[in-house]
Design an enzyme around this catalytic site. Sequence first.
Site, PDB file in Angstrom:
ATOM      1  N   TYR A 124       2.985   9.869  -0.245  1.00  0.00           N
ATOM      2  CA  TYR A 124       4.091   9.089   0.611  1.00  0.00           C
ATOM      3  C   TYR A 124       5.457   9.561  -0.087  1.00  0.00           C
ATOM      4  O   TYR A 124       6.585   9.193   0.710  1.00  0.00           O
ATOM      5  CB  TYR A 124       3.877   7.664   0.877  1.00  0.00           C
ATOM      6  CG  TYR A 124       2.687   7.305   1.504  1.00  0.00           C
ATOM      7  CD1 TYR A 124       2.026   7.869   2.113  1.00  0.00           C
ATOM      8  CD2 TYR A 124       2.202   5.928   1.601  1.00  0.00           C
ATOM      9  CE1 TYR A 124       0.601   7.528   2.840  1.00  0.00           C
ATOM     10  CE2 TYR A 124       1.183   5.225   1.890  1.00  0.00           C
ATOM     11  CZ  TYR A 124       0.371   6.325   2.674  1.00  0.00           C
ATOM     12  OH  TYR A 124      -0.738   5.596   3.194  1.00  0.00           O
ATOM     13  N   LYS A 156      -2.952   6.093  -3.993  1.00  0.00           N
ATOM     14  CA  LYS A 156      -3.908   7.070  -3.781  1.00  0.00           C
ATOM     15  C   LYS A 156      -3.673   8.238  -4.429  1.00  0.00           C
ATOM     16  O   LYS A 156      -2.505   8.591  -4.677  1.00  0.00           O
ATOM     17  CB  LYS A 156      -4.128   7.269  -2.508  1.00  0.00           C
ATOM     18  CG  LYS A 156      -3.874   5.828  -1.694  1.00  0.00           C
ATOM     19  CD  LYS A 156      -4.178   5.907   0.032  1.00  0.00           C
ATOM     20  CE  LYS A 156      -3.907   4.637   0.673  1.00  0.00           C
ATOM     21  NZ  LYS A 156      -2.493   4.424   0.941  1.00  0.00           N
ATOM     22  N   ASP A 202       1.082  -1.047  -0.060  1.00  0.00           N
ATOM     23  CA  ASP A 202       0.035  -0.059   0.035  1.00  0.00           C
ATOM     24  C   ASP A 202       0.907   1.279   0.081  1.00  0.00           C
ATOM     25  O   ASP A 202       1.666   1.329   0.741  1.00  0.00           O
ATOM     26  CB  ASP A 202      -0.985   0.124   1.206  1.00  0.00           C
ATOM     27  CG  ASP A 202      -1.653   1.149   1.177  1.00  0.00           C
ATOM     28  OD1 ASP A 202      -2.909   1.255   0.654  1.00  0.00           O
ATOM     29  OD2 ASP A 202      -1.682   2.148   1.768  1.00  0.00           O
ATOM     30  N   HIS A 247      -7.206   9.680  -1.490  1.00  0.00           N
ATOM     31  CA  HIS A 247      -6.815   9.479  -0.413  1.00  0.00           C
ATOM     32  C   HIS A 247      -7.554  10.049   0.959  1.00  0.00           C
ATOM     33  O   HIS A 247      -7.783   9.416   2.075  1.00  0.00           O
ATOM     34  CB  HIS A 247      -5.301  10.234  -0.247  1.00  0.00           C
ATOM     35  CG  HIS A 247      -4.409   9.870   0.658  1.00  0.00           C
ATOM     36  ND1 HIS A 247      -3.102   9.615   0.318  1.00  0.00           N
ATOM     37  CD2 HIS A 247      -4.488   9.138   1.839  1.00  0.00           C
ATOM     38  CE1 HIS A 247      -2.307   9.224   1.388  1.00  0.00           C
ATOM     39  NE2 HIS A 247      -3.516   8.914   2.455  1.00  0.00           N
TER      40      HIS A 247
END
Length: 276
Positions: free
Chosen positions: A52, A77, A47, A110
Amino acid sequence: MSYNIEKIKLNNNIYMPSIGFGTSMVVGEECAKIVKKAIEVGYRHIDTASAYKNEKEIGKALAESDVNRKDLFITSKVWKDSMGFDNTIRSFENTLLDLGLEYIDLFLIHWPKNNDEKLNIETWQALEKLYKEGKARAIGVSNFLEHHLKIILDNCEIKPAVDQIEFHPGLMREDTRKICKENDIIVEAWSPLGKGKMLKNELLIETAKKYNKSVAQLCLKWCLQNDVIPLPKSENEIRMKENLDLFDFQISDEDISLINSMGYFDGSDMDPNSFN
Ligand code: A2P
């Protein structure tokens, strides 16, 4: 060692491994190393998210792994600042490029944008387009509460397959899970260990001892027995393995109820109603 990770069927009939590997807050070369190790020890469900800032490094780990692409399940996302139809498509294309993939298994919004139904709907329509084109095998949302989901469900052509929310002992989000269940939406848990904060809780420590398991294993199995797919993170090989070793025990109904009845005691404090 093989961990017999079960697979769960999503509402569009594709299968997803019932435990995934979380990658938030790991970046750079370290991230590539960690994800490579996670795949080596047995994780098949990874994931990530554009926010990120590690998709390139994850792409590197995927390219270096000898596991077949079709045996991996990769989620990413779209971030808040890339919402809207065109921006979402652009963001998705960057994600695909960075990950070095031709398709993604699951693509999520997200966070919901509060007080902007139009933006949430347009973003969802972009995900529907990606799904129809086969670029995302499944689409879903993250951090959507009951009222956010209702807007999507009332306006969508394709229902979300997944809602990924913060979920751990003390934070069960009953209303969100109820609407998900009614609509055949699978719930995933980010921070199933409360970023490690669950591990110091006395009740959880005592309960884990009964099963000869660690508190982390208890929390992750508790997710599964509540039909929630956990996405634990660990940078440590031993703990990565420990977190996969969940399929040889069962928590009793009594202990599930006991943990379910715990009130909120710790968590991220990121509230989807105000996290703009
Ligand atoms: P580490 O990376 O050193 O293993 P969450 O998944 O809820 O965000 O929690 C992640 C945190 O929990 C990390 O700090 C991670 O530390 C720690 N952690 C993950 N798995 C375990 C485990 N099995 N036992 C103890 N701590 C763990």
